[in-house]
Design an enzyme around this catalytic site. Structure first.
Site, PDB file in Angstrom:
ATOM      1  N   GLU A 103     -27.364  21.963  45.136  1.00  0.00           N
ATOM      2  CA  GLU A 103     -26.131  22.522  45.851  1.00  0.00           C
ATOM      3  C   GLU A 103     -26.520  23.833  46.427  1.00  0.00           C
ATOM      4  O   GLU A 103     -26.829  24.699  45.584  1.00  0.00           O
ATOM      5  CB  GLU A 103     -25.051  22.574  44.841  1.00  0.00           C
ATOM      6  CG  GLU A 103     -23.763  23.144  45.427  1.00  0.00           C
ATOM      7  CD  GLU A 103     -22.686  23.365  44.083  1.00  0.00           C
ATOM      8  OE1 GLU A 103     -23.014  23.678  43.049  1.00  0.00           O
ATOM      9  OE2 GLU A 103     -21.521  23.267  44.348  1.00  0.00           O
ATOM     10  N   PHE A 105     -16.620  32.391  40.236  1.00  0.00           N
ATOM     11  CA  PHE A 105     -16.652  33.474  41.166  1.00  0.00           C
ATOM     12  C   PHE A 105     -15.949  33.153  42.298  1.00  0.00           C
ATOM     13  O   PHE A 105     -15.339  34.009  43.003  1.00  0.00           O
ATOM     14  CB  PHE A 105     -17.854  34.046  41.241  1.00  0.00           C
ATOM     15  CG  PHE A 105     -18.660  33.400  42.543  1.00  0.00           C
ATOM     16  CD1 PHE A 105     -18.499  33.518  43.808  1.00  0.00           C
ATOM     17  CD2 PHE A 105     -19.827  32.290  42.021  1.00  0.00           C
ATOM     18  CE1 PHE A 105     -19.276  32.897  44.809  1.00  0.00           C
ATOM     19  CE2 PHE A 105     -20.337  31.707  42.974  1.00  0.00           C
ATOM     20  CZ  PHE A 105     -20.010  32.174  44.467  1.00  0.00           C
ATOM     21  N   GLU A 125     -17.138  37.073  35.643  1.00  0.00           N
ATOM     22  CA  GLU A 125     -17.569  38.439  35.300  1.00  0.00           C
ATOM     23  C   GLU A 125     -18.096  39.097  36.871  1.00  0.00           C
ATOM     24  O   GLU A 125     -18.127  40.267  37.084  1.00  0.00           O
ATOM     25  CB  GLU A 125     -18.768  38.815  34.488  1.00  0.00           C
ATOM     26  CG  GLU A 125     -20.079  38.146  35.024  1.00  0.00           C
ATOM     27  CD  GLU A 125     -20.154  36.286  34.681  1.00  0.00           C
ATOM     28  OE1 GLU A 125     -19.370  35.879  34.588  1.00  0.00           O
ATOM     29  OE2 GLU A 125     -21.345  35.790  35.080  1.00  0.00           O
ATOM     30  N   CYS A 167     -16.202  24.744  46.246  1.00  0.00           N
ATOM     31  CA  CYS A 167     -16.875  23.433  45.521  1.00  0.00           C
ATOM     32  C   CYS A 167     -16.779  22.221  46.730  1.00  0.00           C
ATOM     33  O   CYS A 167     -17.348  21.162  46.425  1.00  0.00           O
ATOM     34  CB  CYS A 167     -16.225  23.299  44.445  1.00  0.00           C
ATOM     35  SG  CYS A 167     -14.405  22.945  44.598  1.00  0.00           S
ATOM     36  N   LYS A 227     -11.180  33.500  30.468  1.00  0.00           N
ATOM     37  CA  LYS A 227     -12.347  34.317  31.071  1.00  0.00           C
ATOM     38  C   LYS A 227     -12.471  34.488  32.315  1.00  0.00           C
ATOM     39  O   LYS A 227     -12.977  33.238  32.865  1.00  0.00           O
ATOM     40  CB  LYS A 227     -13.532  34.250  30.164  1.00  0.00           C
ATOM     41  CG  LYS A 227     -14.617  35.135  30.445  1.00  0.00           C
ATOM     42  CD  LYS A 227     -15.898  34.761  30.032  1.00  0.00           C
ATOM     43  CE  LYS A 227     -16.529  33.905  31.053  1.00  0.00           C
ATOM     44  NZ  LYS A 227     -16.940  34.933  32.361  1.00  0.00           N
TER      45      LYS A 227
HETATM   46  P1  NAD Z   1     -21.322  29.775  36.839  1.00  0.00           P
HETATM   47  O1  NAD Z   1     -21.537  28.492  36.284  1.00  0.00           O
HETATM   48  O2  NAD Z   1     -22.343  30.473  37.017  1.00  0.00           O
HETATM   49  O3  NAD Z   1     -20.093  30.454  36.248  1.00  0.00           O
HETATM   50  C1  NAD Z   1     -18.937  29.714  35.741  1.00  0.00           C
HETATM   51  C2  NAD Z   1     -18.553  30.560  34.446  1.00  0.00           C
HETATM   52  O4  NAD Z   1     -19.367  30.124  33.373  1.00  0.00           O
HETATM   53  C3  NAD Z   1     -18.382  32.156  34.564  1.00  0.00           C
HETATM   54  O5  NAD Z   1     -17.363  32.707  33.655  1.00  0.00           O
HETATM   55  C4  NAD Z   1     -19.814  32.519  33.875  1.00  0.00           C
HETATM   56  O6  NAD Z   1     -19.627  33.759  32.956  1.00  0.00           O
HETATM   57  C5  NAD Z   1     -19.842  31.312  32.872  1.00  0.00           C
HETATM   58  N1  NAD Z   1     -21.265  30.876  32.731  1.00  0.00           N
HETATM   59  C6  NAD Z   1     -22.497  31.096  33.738  1.00  0.00           C
HETATM   60  N2  NAD Z   1     -23.487  30.680  32.847  1.00  0.00           N
HETATM   61  C7  NAD Z   1     -23.152  30.274  31.823  1.00  0.00           C
HETATM   62  C8  NAD Z   1     -23.797  29.688  30.506  1.00  0.00           C
HETATM   63  N3  NAD Z   1     -25.106  29.541  30.707  1.00  0.00           N
HETATM   64  N4  NAD Z   1     -23.303  29.279  29.568  1.00  0.00           N
HETATM   65  C9  NAD Z   1     -22.094  29.693  29.441  1.00  0.00           C
HETATM   66  N5  NAD Z   1     -21.315  30.179  30.369  1.00  0.00           N
HETATM   67  C10 NAD Z   1     -21.615  30.690  31.611  1.00  0.00           C
HETATM   68  O7  NAD Z   1     -20.598  29.378  38.152  1.00  0.00           O
HETATM   69  P2  NAD Z   1     -20.271  30.224  39.657  1.00  0.00           P
HETATM   70  O8  NAD Z   1     -21.528  30.456  40.082  1.00  0.00           O
HETATM   71  O9  NAD Z   1     -19.372  31.611  39.158  1.00  0.00           O
HETATM   72  O10 NAD Z   1     -19.464  29.263  40.436  1.00  0.00           O
HETATM   73  C11 NAD Z   1     -20.007  28.329  41.374  1.00  0.00           C
HETATM   74  C12 NAD Z   1     -20.275  27.090  40.937  1.00  0.00           C
HETATM   75  O11 NAD Z   1     -18.626  26.483  40.640  1.00  0.00           O
HETATM   76  C13 NAD Z   1     -20.716  25.846  42.047  1.00  0.00           C
HETATM   77  O12 NAD Z   1     -21.418  25.047  41.412  1.00  0.00           O
HETATM   78  C14 NAD Z   1     -19.277  25.437  42.373  1.00  0.00           C
HETATM   79  O13 NAD Z   1     -19.346  23.939  43.043  1.00  0.00           O
HETATM   80  C15 NAD Z   1     -18.802  25.296  41.158  1.00  0.00           C
HETATM   81  N6  NAD Z   1     -17.119  24.825  41.412  1.00  0.00           N
HETATM   82  C16 NAD Z   1     -16.641  23.832  41.255  1.00  0.00           C
HETATM   83  C17 NAD Z   1     -15.325  23.532  41.580  1.00  0.00           C
HETATM   84  C18 NAD Z   1     -14.720  22.045  41.172  1.00  0.00           C
HETATM   85  O14 NAD Z   1     -13.525  22.185  41.207  1.00  0.00           O
HETATM   86  N7  NAD Z   1     -15.722  21.102  41.348  1.00  0.00           N
HETATM   87  C19 NAD Z   1     -14.483  24.623  41.875  1.00  0.00           C
HETATM   88  C20 NAD Z   1     -15.097  25.755  42.249  1.00  0.00           C
HETATM   89  C21 NAD Z   1     -16.441  26.092  41.705  1.00  0.00           C
END
Ligand code: NAD
Length: 520
Positions: free
Chosen positions: A403, A171, A198, A303, A195
């Site tokens: 985090e 997100f 959401e 991140c 994808k």
């Molecule tokens: P999230 O893991 O909750 O969601 C990311 C994606 O995965 C979404 O599309 C979601 O629908 C899907 N998803 C969520 N839970 C899932 C599951 N159990 N099984 C399969 N798919 C699932 O992450 P978020 O809250 O949207 O983003 C924040 C996180 O992303 C933070 O931890 C941040 O550090 C990380 N991030 C990392 C980088 C990087 O380059 N290292 C960059 C941006 C964000």
């Protein structure tokens, strides 16, 4: 190019307006070049984090829709992979032009759905746009190698696309992360099923509309929505050859494990705990400004947010000044140009951050700036947490081990640079770290010994530009081929190596050889 090649769709010099969906409407799927309504019966609400207004409803795509998206990508791949490299590059050049033209519209959608402040939202789009611009160098990136290995015999390599690839987005950068994925995948000749998160799919949909306008053919990019079921489908469908994921640890680990067990390539960028080491010989004003900007910008939901400061020796005397600077940041709606810190993405995320702050207090740290429950005029329902600073944190505390992903800066102290480096290296994450110093020797020591993948020297958020790649390591990255730059091209392509023999004279036939050819 050859007339047999499929030409991309024609491009209108005067682009039309981008579609801005009505508030409360259902997010469309993009399948086979058409934006369509899903037949879903479950939806996730996209909530404006400053107001709690429902912006849109995101469908959990049905099995039939997911299958159709993949089929359409498979079908498009047959012709898209045959387009000339210059025509694919041309599409990307038109695409970057269209993003420039619609940058503010996309940024406004990001403010509405995600909450970040308008200028920061423009930065979100711009950092993704730069990946598209860098594809101006596509032919150079795609060059193979060639060597005459023996008389009349050449060996050469060709870089070929993988087929249908999948992208799963978080997100926090609704434009930048989709732009890390689909332009590189498509430019190298793949087709993609993407994808978006959401929580804020609007920017990805707008970018897809512009990509179509720039000339990508039907089915080259498909957008599917949903949560875990959509992800599981993408990980398990054998037609999807590779998965790019950016997001949190739990999803990232599950996706990497599942995708690789299914024989797919996977690149998964995950969580972070980025440290900034402040040495007493640093430029004080620069270091403090950098810490405040990088800890609290985007409400700490980057991140690469600098969420952990390690003050070495006397530099700790600057902590009071840091607190005073942080207090000056204005909290509120991202549409207010005076605001520095917008809301957090959800009430759950806010509550989690607040409880980690509380746990720090219980575990013996000092909350020297408590931003919980701020009063934000005009936005009583927003998910606001004002800048919060916690001092005297130790590595065993929950606020250090997790985090927080909110506008919270935690402070540790060290006596020497080596002690500070040891603290950073003991952390499981390795996304980014920075040092603030005026000593080249100290910077060199840091660079050589730090275990993070993106390193800043007097630079607080060292997200590499797209001629390089984003190189998180340790628990911040699962995979071995990074996003964008040359690594991104490598991820989405595989090598084919050809050895050919063309002889001018007739080959003198003697008897067949059964020995392993050594080509000497
Ligand atoms: P999230 O893991 O909750 O969601 C990311 C994606 O995965 C979404 O599309 C979601 O629908 C899907 N998803 C969520 N839970 C899932 C599951 N159990 N099984 C399969 N798919 C699932 O992450 P978020 O809250 O949207 O983003 C924040 C996180 O992303 C933070 O931890 C941040 O550090 C990380 N991030 C990392 C980088 C990087 O380059 N290292 C960059 C941006 C964000």
């Amino acid at each position: 190019y050859s007339s047999k090649c499929i030409k991309p769709r024609s491009f209108s010099r005067f682009s039309r307006n981008i579609t801005i969906p009505a508030i409360g409407s259902k997010a469309k799927l993009l399948i086979n070049g058409e934006f369509i309504d899903s037949q879903a019966d479950t939806f996730t609400k996209v909530i404006n984090p400053a107001t709690q207004e429902v912006v849109s409803l995101v469908p959990q795509a049905t099995q039939k829709e997911l299958d159709e998206a993949v089929l359409s990508a498979q079908h498009a791949f047959k012709t898209w992979k045959k387009t000339s490299i210059l025509s694919r590059q041309g599409v990307m050049l038109r695409f970057q032009h269209l993003i420039h033209e619609h940058l503010d519209t996309i940024a406004k959608n990001i403010v509405t759905e995600q909450g970040k402040v308008m200028n920061d939202a423009r930065g979100d789009v711009t950092r993704g746009l730069q990946v598209v611009e860098n594809l101006g160098g596509l032919p150079d990136y795609m060059l193979g190698t060639r060597l005459e290995v023996s008389r009349d015999m050449d060996t050469y390599t060709i870089r070929e696309p993988l087929g249908v690839v999948g992208g799963i987005c978080p997100f926090n950068f609704p434009a930048m992360i989709p732009l890390w994925m689909f332009p590189v995948a498509l430019a190298t000749g793949n087709t993609m099923v993407l994808k978006p998160s959401e929580k804020d799919p609007g920017a990805a949909l707008m970018l897809a509309e512009l990509a179509i306008e720039a000339g990508i053919p039907k089915g080259a990019l498909n957008i599917v929505h949903g949560t875990k079921p959509t992800v599981e489908f993408m990980v398990n469908d054998p037609a999807i050859k590779a998965i790019s994921f950016v997001g949190g640890d739990a999803a990232g680990k599950a996706i990497y494990t599942g995708a690789t067990a299914n024989g797919k390539r996977a690149q998964c960028n995950t969580g972070a705990k980025n440290h900034g080491i402040i040495l007493p010989d640093a430029n004080k004003d620069h270091a403090i400004n950098a810490l405040v900007g990088a800890a609290f910008g985007a409400a700490g939901q980057r991140c690469m947010a600098l969420s952990t400061a390690v003050f070495v020796g006397e530099s700790a005397e600057w902590i009071d000044e840091l607190v005073e600077k942080a207090k000056l940041l204005k909290v509120g709606s991202g549409f207010n140009p005076d605001v520095d810190v917008g809301p957090m993405i959800s009430i759950d995320a806010l509550k989690r951050a607040e409880s980690l702050v509380e746990s720090a207090k219980t575990e013996g740290a000092n909350i020297i700036l408590d931003g919980r429950n701020p009063t934000v005029e005009g936005f009583p329902n927003g998910n606001f947490l004002a800048p919060t600073i916690i001092d005297n944190v130790t590595p065993n505390m929950q606020c250090y081990q997790q985090e927080i992903f909110g506008p919270v800066l935690i402070i540790l102290r060290a006596n020497t640079l080596q002690e500070a480096i040891d603290i950073v290296n003991s952390n499981m994450y390795g996304n980014g770290s920075a040092i603030f110093t005026q000593s080249g020797a100290n910077a060199r020591l840091f660079q050589e010994n730090i275990e993070s993948g993106n390193v800043g020297i007097n630079v607080p958020i060292p997200v590499p530009l797209p001629m390089f790649s984003f190189t998180g390591n340790k628990a911040s990255f699962f995979g071995d081929t990074n996003f964008y730059g040359r690594s991104g091209i490598n991820f989405y392509t595989q090598l084919k190596t050809i050895t050919s023999l063309w002889r001018h004279e007739d080959v003198q036939s003697s008897k067949p050889s059964v020995n392993m050819p050594t080509m000497k």
